[in-house]
Write an enzyme that holds these catalytic residues in place. Sequence first.
Site, mmCIF file in Angstrom:
data_model
loop_
_atom_site.group_PDB
_atom_site.id
_atom_site.type_symbol
_atom_site.label_atom_id
_atom_site.label_comp_id
_atom_site.label_asym_id
_atom_site.label_seq_id
_atom_site.Cartn_x
_atom_site.Cartn_y
_atom_site.Cartn_z
ATOM 1 C CG ASP A 38 -1.842 1.125 1.333
ATOM 2 O OD1 ASP A 38 -1.504 2.222 0.845
ATOM 3 O OD2 ASP A 38 -2.938 0.937 1.865
ATOM 4 N N GLY A 39 0.840 2.000 -1.088
ATOM 5 C CA GLY A 39 1.732 3.154 -1.246
ATOM 6 C C GLY A 39 1.520 4.217 -0.184
ATOM 7 C CG ASP A 83 -1.505 9.034 -10.847
ATOM 8 O OD1 ASP A 83 -2.625 9.575 -10.831
ATOM 9 O OD2 ASP A 83 -1.028 8.478 -11.854
HETATM 10 N N1 SAM Z 1 0.937 6.570 -11.733
HETATM 11 C C1 SAM Z 1 0.599 5.767 -12.895
HETATM 12 C C2 SAM Z 1 1.037 6.499 -14.152
HETATM 13 O O1 SAM Z 1 1.100 7.741 -14.142
HETATM 14 O O2 SAM Z 1 1.347 5.840 -15.133
HETATM 15 C C3 SAM Z 1 -0.867 5.434 -12.938
HETATM 16 C C4 SAM Z 1 -1.418 4.916 -11.661
HETATM 17 S S1 SAM Z 1 -3.116 4.507 -11.665
HETATM 18 C C5 SAM Z 1 -3.924 6.061 -11.790
HETATM 19 C C6 SAM Z 1 -3.358 4.068 -9.974
HETATM 20 C C7 SAM Z 1 -2.766 2.718 -9.611
HETATM 21 O O3 SAM Z 1 -2.752 2.581 -8.196
HETATM 22 C C8 SAM Z 1 -3.558 1.513 -10.126
HETATM 23 O O4 SAM Z 1 -2.712 0.700 -10.895
HETATM 24 C C9 SAM Z 1 -4.036 0.793 -8.856
HETATM 25 O O5 SAM Z 1 -4.028 -0.629 -9.003
HETATM 26 C C10 SAM Z 1 -3.008 1.225 -7.845
HETATM 27 N N2 SAM Z 1 -3.438 1.248 -6.432
HETATM 28 C C11 SAM Z 1 -4.660 1.462 -5.913
HETATM 29 N N3 SAM Z 1 -4.595 1.592 -4.572
HETATM 30 C C12 SAM Z 1 -3.294 1.460 -4.223
HETATM 31 C C13 SAM Z 1 -2.573 1.548 -2.988
HETATM 32 N N4 SAM Z 1 -3.209 1.794 -1.844
HETATM 33 N N5 SAM Z 1 -1.224 1.402 -3.019
HETATM 34 C C14 SAM Z 1 -0.572 1.172 -4.184
HETATM 35 N N6 SAM Z 1 -1.191 1.069 -5.380
HETATM 36 C C15 SAM Z 1 -2.541 1.235 -5.403
#
Ligand code: SAM
Length: 325
Positions: free
Chosen positions: A178-179, A199
């Site tokens: 979890d980021g 993001d």
């Molecule tokens: N940053 C990427 C780009 O600019 O190419 C796009 C990211 S996309 C909008 C959001 C991503 O966050 C998705 O792939 C989703 O699976 C992931 N995600 C959702 N919740 C998360 C969390 N709590 N921690 C890490 N990743 C997560």
Amino acid sequence: MFSYRHAFHAGNHADVLKHTILIALCKYLCGKDTALSVIDTHAGAGLYRLDGDYTETSGEAKEGVFKLFQASHETAVQQIQTPARPKKEAPKAITPDDFCPALQDYALVLRGLNPKFAETGDASQLKIYPGSPFITQQFLEGRDKLKLFELHPTDFKSLSGNIAQLGAGRQVSVAREDGFESLKTFLPPPSRRAMVFCDPSYEMKSDYARVSACMADAVKRFATGTYVVWYPVIPRPEAHDLPRKLKTLAVKASRPWLNAVLTVKSSKLTTDDEGDVVRPGLPASGMFVINPPHTLKAQLQLALPQMVTLLGQDRNAGFTLDSGG
Ligand code: SAM
């Protein structure tokens, strides 16, 4: 729990905005004497096919990266074929040669991954779109480090495979964590220089509150980091409040901030020929930056009007660029 897949959205107008700004930030911050830690809390899959099923099904890239380059390329071709002077009252047409430096840099990144597009300038030759991990990785130098977090099992697997092919070794790490939570463990970074890119997909309403809580905590832990948040501009109270909360947090911490919003179309619901309600899709999005480089605002003052000209779909298209501190 997760149905969001960035592959459906890759190269849309929100990606044009977020990645143009990300490139400007990387260019300024990477490769200095002191190492930079870049933490990408929501990394996605890293690379996307623009001619793949996902992107073609959604058609979002047609309103983003394809439109940006097709419109400018067609103008350039027209100018070669009919070099007559444009009428005085005609709005200034934009060719790729007219791109401001920030959009030139964005084009350069796309050319690097799409050789036929680089050769011809023809947007239909765009096949690969880089996500934030691949964009950032290109700018790392020396002891700079990139830490990537992605929770979706399929996207994590794709991301790990894509990053492994780069052979970047220990400079880039990928974790299925979890980021929002993991960010804490990296702040403050040993070199005291960091950029955090946050993001999320905002698939869950709770993401909005998690972003502001996470940024408040991060600024407390490490006040001089550069914090970058993408957010959708949609008619929902949490979305409306997020940039205001980020501004309050920056002001309270006495940190400079910048907020850029790109609108490409009206947010109003319309009806089709059969009287069914048609949702407009994402009409606008924003990037909020805490501790932006002093050069960023001037770059965006040139880039945002060009994005509006090339990506705008109706008379609601426009931009705002605010800053403080
Ligand atoms: N940053 C990427 C780009 O600019 O190419 C796009 C990211 S996309 C909008 C959001 C991503 O966050 C998705 O792939 C989703 O699976 C992931 N995600 C959702 N919740 C998360 C969390 N709590 N921690 C890490 N990743 C997560």
